[in-house]
Design a protein around this motif. Structure first.
Motif, PDB file in Angstrom:
ATOM      1  N   SER A 141       0.807  -1.155  -0.066  1.00 12.79           N
ATOM      2  CA  SER A 141       0.172   0.246   0.058  1.00 12.79           C
ATOM      3  C   SER A 141       0.901   1.247   0.035  1.00 12.79           C
ATOM      4  CB  SER A 141      -0.930  -0.279   1.308  1.00 12.79           C
ATOM      5  OG  SER A 141      -0.544   0.017   2.538  1.00 12.79           O
ATOM      6  N   ALA A 142       1.960   1.126   0.597  1.00  9.95           N
ATOM      7  CA  ALA A 142       2.940   2.428   0.460  1.00  9.95           C
ATOM      8  C   ALA A 142       3.503   2.665  -0.815  1.00  9.95           C
ATOM      9  CB  ALA A 142       4.210   2.355   1.615  1.00  9.95           C
ATOM     10  N   TYR A 143       3.362   1.862  -1.687  1.00 12.89           N
ATOM     11  CA  TYR A 143       3.847   2.031  -3.070  1.00 12.89           C
ATOM     12  C   TYR A 143       2.420   2.356  -4.005  1.00 12.89           C
ATOM     13  CZ  TYR A 143       7.825  -0.282  -1.262  1.00 12.89           C
ATOM     14  OH  TYR A 143       8.960  -0.774  -0.373  1.00 12.89           O
ATOM     15  N   GLY A 144       1.346   2.412  -3.520  1.00  6.40           N
ATOM     16  CA  GLY A 144       0.297   2.642  -4.517  1.00  6.40           C
ATOM     17  C   GLY A 144       0.240   4.111  -5.255  1.00  6.40           C
ATOM     18  N   LEU A 145       0.510   4.955  -4.341  1.00  4.33           N
ATOM     19  CA  LEU A 145       0.379   6.526  -4.757  1.00  4.33           C
ATOM     20  C   LEU A 145       1.507   6.746  -5.589  1.00  4.33           C
ATOM     21  CD1 LEU A 145      -1.544   8.271  -1.858  1.00  4.33           C
ATOM     22  CD2 LEU A 145      -2.397   7.775  -4.025  1.00  4.33           C
ATOM     23  N   PRO A 146       2.683   6.395  -5.177  1.00  2.00           N
ATOM     24  CA  PRO A 146       3.950   6.796  -5.856  1.00  2.00           C
ATOM     25  C   PRO A 146       4.035   6.195  -7.146  1.00  2.00           C
ATOM     26  CG  PRO A 146       4.687   6.164  -3.732  1.00  2.00           C
ATOM     27  CD  PRO A 146       3.211   6.011  -3.745  1.00  2.00           C
ATOM     28  N   ALA A 147       3.327   4.713  -7.346  1.00  2.00           N
ATOM     29  CA  ALA A 147       3.296   4.038  -8.504  1.00  2.00           C
ATOM     30  C   ALA A 147       2.424   4.854  -9.504  1.00  2.00           C
ATOM     31  CB  ALA A 147       2.946   2.599  -8.430  1.00  2.00           C
ATOM     32  N   ALA A 148       1.141   5.130  -8.898  1.00  2.00           N
ATOM     33  CA  ALA A 148       0.031   5.933  -9.626  1.00  2.00           C
ATOM     34  C   ALA A 148       0.612   7.145 -10.300  1.00  2.00           C
ATOM     35  CB  ALA A 148      -1.160   6.192  -9.000  1.00  2.00           C
ATOM     36  N   GLY A 149       1.325   7.794  -9.350  1.00  2.00           N
ATOM     37  CA  GLY A 149       2.015   9.201  -9.895  1.00  2.00           C
ATOM     38  C   GLY A 149       2.999   9.013 -11.086  1.00  2.00           C
ATOM     39  N   VAL A 150       3.700   7.865 -10.781  1.00  2.00           N
ATOM     40  CA  VAL A 150       4.643   7.832 -11.947  1.00  2.00           C
ATOM     41  C   VAL A 150       4.017   7.342 -13.106  1.00  2.00           C
ATOM     42  CG1 VAL A 150       6.618   6.015 -12.816  1.00  2.00           C
ATOM     43  CG2 VAL A 150       6.759   7.054 -10.442  1.00  2.00           C
ATOM     44  N   LEU A 151       3.149   6.393 -13.231  1.00  2.00           N
ATOM     45  CA  LEU A 151       2.408   6.137 -14.508  1.00  2.00           C
ATOM     46  C   LEU A 151       1.654   7.293 -15.025  1.00  2.00           C
ATOM     47  CD1 LEU A 151       1.051   2.691 -12.936  1.00  2.00           C
ATOM     48  CD2 LEU A 151       2.848   3.054 -15.075  1.00  2.00           C
ATOM     49  N   PHE A 152       0.896   8.014 -14.073  1.00  2.00           N
ATOM     50  CA  PHE A 152       0.016   9.232 -14.396  1.00  2.00           C
ATOM     51  C   PHE A 152       1.107  10.253 -15.218  1.00  2.00           C
ATOM     52  CE2 PHE A 152      -1.631  13.333 -13.557  1.00  2.00           C
ATOM     53  CZ  PHE A 152      -2.807  13.123 -13.839  1.00  2.00           C
ATOM     54  N   GLY A 153       2.199  10.419 -14.589  1.00  2.00           N
ATOM     55  CA  GLY A 153       3.135  11.499 -15.204  1.00  2.00           C
ATOM     56  C   GLY A 153       3.480  11.019 -16.635  1.00  2.00           C
ATOM     57  N   ALA A 154       3.847   9.657 -16.775  1.00  2.00           N
ATOM     58  CA  ALA A 154       4.155   8.860 -17.914  1.00  2.00           C
ATOM     59  C   ALA A 154       3.356   9.125 -18.948  1.00  2.00           C
ATOM     60  CB  ALA A 154       4.868   7.441 -17.566  1.00  2.00           C
ATOM     61  N   GLY A 155       2.212   8.935 -18.517  1.00  2.00           N
ATOM     62  CA  GLY A 155       1.126   9.116 -19.569  1.00  2.00           C
ATOM     63  C   GLY A 155       1.138  10.401 -20.272  1.00  2.00           C
ATOM     64  N   PHE A 156       1.377  11.636 -19.336  1.00  2.00           N
ATOM     65  CA  PHE A 156       1.421  12.997 -20.039  1.00  2.00           C
ATOM     66  C   PHE A 156       2.736  13.023 -20.809  1.00  2.00           C
ATOM     67  CE2 PHE A 156      -1.910  14.181 -17.114  1.00  2.00           C
ATOM     68  CZ  PHE A 156      -2.461  15.378 -17.877  1.00  2.00           C
ATOM     69  N   ILE A 157       4.002  12.464 -20.512  1.00  2.00           N
ATOM     70  CA  ILE A 157       5.090  12.321 -21.220  1.00  2.00           C
ATOM     71  C   ILE A 157       4.587  11.582 -22.756  1.00  2.00           C
ATOM     72  CG2 ILE A 157       7.434  11.563 -21.579  1.00  2.00           C
ATOM     73  CD1 ILE A 157       7.497  11.596 -18.442  1.00  2.00           C
ATOM     74  N   ALA A 158       3.917  10.421 -22.705  1.00  2.00           N
ATOM     75  CA  ALA A 158       3.550   9.747 -24.234  1.00  2.00           C
ATOM     76  C   ALA A 158       2.642  10.593 -24.906  1.00  2.00           C
ATOM     77  CB  ALA A 158       3.233   8.572 -23.632  1.00  2.00           C
ATOM     78  N   ALA A 159       1.802  11.082 -24.194  1.00  2.00           N
ATOM     79  CA  ALA A 159       0.848  12.308 -25.067  1.00  2.00           C
ATOM     80  C   ALA A 159       1.634  13.458 -25.571  1.00  2.00           C
ATOM     81  CB  ALA A 159      -0.252  12.636 -24.236  1.00  2.00           C
ATOM     82  N   GLY A 160       2.548  13.984 -24.825  1.00  2.00           N
ATOM     83  CA  GLY A 160       3.266  15.371 -24.948  1.00  2.00           C
ATOM     84  C   GLY A 160       4.187  15.039 -26.144  1.00  2.00           C
ATOM     85  N   ILE A 161       4.997  13.964 -26.246  1.00  2.00           N
ATOM     86  CA  ILE A 161       6.149  13.808 -27.145  1.00  2.00           C
ATOM     87  C   ILE A 161       5.644  13.802 -28.447  1.00  2.00           C
ATOM     88  CG2 ILE A 161       7.968  12.196 -28.180  1.00  2.00           C
ATOM     89  CD1 ILE A 161       8.474  11.481 -25.322  1.00  2.00           C
ATOM     90  N   PRO A 162       4.395  13.322 -29.090  1.00  4.59           N
ATOM     91  CA  PRO A 162       4.308  13.449 -30.485  1.00  4.59           C
ATOM     92  C   PRO A 162       3.857  15.176 -30.695  1.00  4.59           C
ATOM     93  CG  PRO A 162       3.182  11.584 -29.655  1.00  4.59           C
ATOM     94  CD  PRO A 162       3.683  12.327 -28.344  1.00  4.59           C
ATOM     95  N   LEU A 163       3.234  15.700 -29.867  1.00  6.62           N
ATOM     96  CA  LEU A 163       2.970  17.178 -30.083  1.00  6.62           C
ATOM     97  C   LEU A 163       4.458  17.920 -30.278  1.00  6.62           C
ATOM     98  CD1 LEU A 163      -0.012  17.744 -27.563  1.00  6.62           C
ATOM     99  CD2 LEU A 163      -0.119  17.495 -29.989  1.00  6.62           C
ATOM    100  N   VAL A 164       5.497  17.586 -29.285  1.00  3.36           N
ATOM    101  CA  VAL A 164       6.684  18.380 -29.477  1.00  3.36           C
ATOM    102  C   VAL A 164       7.200  17.973 -30.921  1.00  3.36           C
ATOM    103  CG1 VAL A 164       8.843  18.367 -28.730  1.00  3.36           C
ATOM    104  CG2 VAL A 164       7.018  18.348 -26.971  1.00  3.36           C
ATOM    105  N   ASN A 165       7.042  16.883 -31.220  1.00  5.47           N
ATOM    106  CA  ASN A 165       7.617  16.587 -32.727  1.00  5.47           C
ATOM    107  C   ASN A 165       6.691  16.846 -33.706  1.00  5.47           C
ATOM    108  OD1 ASN A 165      10.063  15.517 -31.565  1.00  5.47           O
ATOM    109  ND2 ASN A 165       9.037  13.481 -31.040  1.00  5.47           N
ATOM    110  N   ARG A 166       5.556  17.380 -33.542  1.00  3.72           N
ATOM    111  CA  ARG A 166       4.764  17.750 -34.517  1.00  3.72           C
ATOM    112  C   ARG A 166       5.255  18.512 -35.938  1.00  3.72           C
ATOM    113  NH1 ARG A 166      -1.671  19.279 -34.094  1.00  3.72           N
ATOM    114  NH2 ARG A 166      -1.710  20.347 -36.013  1.00  3.72           N
ATOM    115  N   LYS A 167       4.849  18.053 -37.119  1.00  4.74           N
ATOM    116  CA  LYS A 167       5.653  18.592 -38.074  1.00  4.74           C
ATOM    117  C   LYS A 167       4.571  19.777 -38.882  1.00  4.74           C
ATOM    118  CE  LYS A 167       8.907  15.844 -39.050  1.00  4.74           C
ATOM    119  NZ  LYS A 167       9.816  15.836 -37.881  1.00  4.74           N
ATOM    120  N   GLY A 168       4.891  20.944 -39.010  1.00  2.00           N
ATOM    121  CA  GLY A 168       4.097  21.868 -39.544  1.00  2.00           C
ATOM    122  C   GLY A 168       3.850  22.192 -40.868  1.00  2.00           C
TER     123      GLY A 168
END
Length: 168
Positions: A141-168
């Motif tokens: 149980s002590a790892y639940g919130l940190p693990a959720a936070g890491v996965l949550f942040g990783a989701g934003f990274i995964a969604a953001g990278i294609p936008l950073v690399n977006r061609k104009g």
């Protein structure tokens, strides 16, 4: 400024917010002022990120996507609100849960519309599972919130990278 520049900025904000959200899952400081500043930056970056993530594909996400986006923006305002509990409940805690639910709704709309990358929505789903499931097992149980936070942040990274690399 062109639209692609705004999408790149929003993607960079999502990546920065995701990286900082992952960092905040670990005890990097005990200074409350530094932690509050970190959380403020995370919240602002996630807000700009979720705006770009949604707007990049708004026409494909339908009503569920729109509703989820609106709830996510509102939830981020609760998270960034006062640390005192003026309403008799933790606005941060309720906002965080509401934000995750909104991102799950956005993920359902995302998957239904066949949007890429699949990693982003998958990581947000795993975040909800990790936070809920690990909290049910006392040795983990002590790892639940940190693990959720890491996965949550990783989701934003995964969604953001294609936008950073977006061609104009």
């Amino acid at each position: 400024m062109q639209a692609n520049d705004l999408f790149r900025f929003g993607g960079a904000a999502a990546v920065i917010g995701g990286v900082l959200r992952i960092a905040s899952a670990f005890p990097i400081s005990r200074d409350p002022v530094m932690l509050e500043a970190l959380y403020d930056i995370v919240d602002a970056m996630l807000l700009f990120g979720v705006i770009a993530i949604y707007l990049e594909r708004f026409d494909k996400l339908g009503f569920l996507g729109l509703l989820s986006f609106a709830v996510a923006v509102a939830a981020l305002s609760f998270i960034g609100g006062p640390d005192t509990d003026p309403f008799g409940f933790s606005t941060y805690q309720q906002g965080a849960v509401t934000l995750l639910i909104a991102l799950l709704g956005l993920s359902f709309a995302w998957l239904r519309a066949g949007q890429k990358p699949l990693w982003a929505s998958g990581l947000w789903f795993l975040s909800a599972i990790a936070g809920g499931l690990l909290s049910k097992f006392p040795p983990l149980s002590a790892y639940g919130l940190p693990a959720a936070g890491v996965l949550f942040g990783a989701g934003f990274i995964a969604a953001g990278i294609p936008l950073v690399n977006r061609k104009g």
